[in-house]
Design a protein around this motif. Structure first.
Motif, PDB file in Angstrom:
ATOM      1  N   LEU A 178       0.863  -1.174   0.000  1.00 17.28           N
ATOM      2  CA  LEU A 178       0.000   0.000   0.000  1.00 17.28           C
ATOM      3  C   LEU A 178       0.906   1.231   0.000  1.00 17.28           C
ATOM      4  O   LEU A 178       1.585   1.521   0.985  1.00 17.28           O
ATOM      5  N   ASP A 179       0.927   1.911  -1.147  1.00 19.80           N
ATOM      6  CA  ASP A 179       1.858   3.011  -1.420  1.00 19.80           C
ATOM      7  C   ASP A 179       1.326   4.330  -0.852  1.00 19.80           C
ATOM      8  O   ASP A 179       0.124   4.484  -0.680  1.00 19.80           O
ATOM      9  N   ASP A 180       2.224   5.279  -0.587  1.00 17.49           N
ATOM     10  CA  ASP A 180       1.833   6.640  -0.184  1.00 17.49           C
ATOM     11  C   ASP A 180       0.917   6.634   1.028  1.00 17.49           C
ATOM     12  O   ASP A 180       0.015   7.479   1.138  1.00 17.49           O
ATOM     13  N   PHE A 181       1.137   5.703   1.957  1.00 21.09           N
ATOM     14  CA  PHE A 181       0.222   5.587   3.090  1.00 21.09           C
ATOM     15  C   PHE A 181       0.215   6.861   3.934  1.00 21.09           C
ATOM     16  O   PHE A 181       1.260   7.404   4.258  1.00 21.09           O
ATOM     17  N   ALA A 235       9.633   2.853   4.734  1.00 13.63           N
ATOM     18  CA  ALA A 235       9.575   4.317   4.748  1.00 13.63           C
ATOM     19  C   ALA A 235      10.071   4.845   3.405  1.00 13.63           C
ATOM     20  O   ALA A 235      11.139   4.461   2.936  1.00 13.63           O
ATOM     21  N   GLU A 236       9.275   5.714   2.784  1.00 17.37           N
ATOM     22  CA  GLU A 236       9.638   6.291   1.488  1.00 17.37           C
ATOM     23  C   GLU A 236      10.408   7.601   1.684  1.00 17.37           C
ATOM     24  O   GLU A 236      10.208   8.303   2.675  1.00 17.37           O
ATOM     25  N   GLY A 237      11.235   7.921   0.721  1.00 21.09           N
ATOM     26  CA  GLY A 237      11.874   9.237   0.699  1.00 21.09           C
ATOM     27  C   GLY A 237      12.900   9.475   1.788  1.00 21.09           C
ATOM     28  O   GLY A 237      13.062  10.597   2.259  1.00 21.09           O
TER      29      GLY A 237
HETATM   30 MG    MG Z   1       4.936   6.288  -2.888  1.00 24.20          MG
END
Ligand code: MG
Ligand code: C2E
Ligand code: MG
Ligand code: MG
Length: 272
Positions: A178-181, A235-237
């Motif tokens: 599940l992206d951009d949560f 964790a993204e970014g």
């Molecule tokens: Mg994303």
């Protein structure tokens, strides 16, 4: 004068709309040409385990090498691919290319998993199922090495379609993220209703860590909740060592970001 100003604003608005529409027509035409001329490329960005910094997989991110304009970002053309339905053949190409890449890496002794991003357009037909089945059969790769990323806003457009398709894919062993949560309107009910293995915390909650202590609290809460539900967290970014250290202390499983590597074409990647 006030009235004239209003009329001018209307005229301005109409011109803007016409501009936007003709720009879209132009872009759509250009995109069709791009598909025929193989101007689309796939970049790969590493995803690492925060415990030992080992690369556990890659995210496939699409790029458009425009002959005059240079590299165009997906945010500038994915919406139009979605609107025109061209996203379906593009994703067909993407999944087949990714599966071939996974097989090639395996031949070199690199057991890389790769995840691809899905759009809502994939949930109202069985095309994605068929495409994925064919790509897996042709390459003979283990489905565990393939991942699909969906966002909450994608799912929201067709929850029952999404849950059917994802259940089928997850049943084969494909990993679902599940992206951009946390970005946009989240509904925690998706976490139960959909076959999700990993939650990806949106970059928005990571970029100002450690200055923003509330975001540390939020990240901590997401990790705890995910683990209690039996899911893993990425964790993204992540851009700094300090962010990586803090997330590791919060027990976050994985990370992705410029600190570990930018998206690159496959021949430019290093696996050390
Ligand atoms: Mg994303
Ligand atoms: P996403 O799936 O959330 O992908 C992560 C985006 O964050 C990528 O942008 C990546 O380059 C960027 N990023 C990664 N690490 C960092 C970092 O440390 N700092 C910053 N500032 N940014 C970072 P990109 O490649 O421009 O892609 C943007 C979005 O376009 C993706 O967001 C995804 O929603 C969409 N997209 C890309 N490829 C595809 C595709 O093949 N199909 C679909 N449907 N969407 C795609
Ligand atoms: Mg993604
Ligand atoms: Mg995104």
């Amino acid at each position: 004068e006030a009235q004239n100003g209003g009329a001018n604003r209307v005229k301005g608005f109409m011109a803007e709309q016409e501009d936007r529409i003709s720009r879209e027509f132009f872009l759509e035409h250009e995109l069709k040409r791009a598909l025929e001329n193989n101007e689309l490329a796939i970049f790969y960005q590493p995803q690492v385990s925060l415990k030992d910094r080992r690369i556990i997989g890659m995210e496939a991110l699409i790029r458009w090498h425009h002959p005059e304009k240079g590299l165009i970002s997906p945010q500038d053309f994915i919406p139009l691919l979605e609107k025109t339905g061209l996203i379906v053949p593009v994703t067909r190409w993407l999944i087949s290319t990714v599966c071939n890449q996974i097989r090639d890496w395996h031949k070199q002794g690199l057991s890389m998993a790769v995840s691809v991003n899905l759009s809502a357009e994939h949930f109202d037909s069985l095309d994605l199922i068929k495409t994925t089945k064919e790509a897996l059969d042709e390459t003979g790769i283990d489905p565990h090495y393939l991942g699909m990323e969906i966002t909450e806003s994608t799912v929201m457009q067709d929850v029952s379609g999404a849950s059917k398709i994802l259940e089928e894919l997850a049943g084969w062993g494909i990993k679902v993220s599940l992206d951009d949560f946390g970005k946009g309107y989240s509904s925690l009910s998706y976490l139960q209703r959909l076959a999700i293995d990993t939650i990806k915390i949106d970059r928005y909650f990571i970029y100002d860590i450690p200055e923003n202590s509330q975001n540390i609290t939020l990240a901590n809460t997401i990790v705890t909740m995910a683990h209690n539900l039996g899911k893993e967290v990425l964790a993204e970014g992540v851009e700094t060592e300090e962010q990586a250290r803090i997330l590791r202390e919060l027990n976050c499983d994985y990370a992705q970001g410029f600190l570990f590597g930018r998206p690159q074409p496959p021949d430019k990647l290093s696996f050390g």
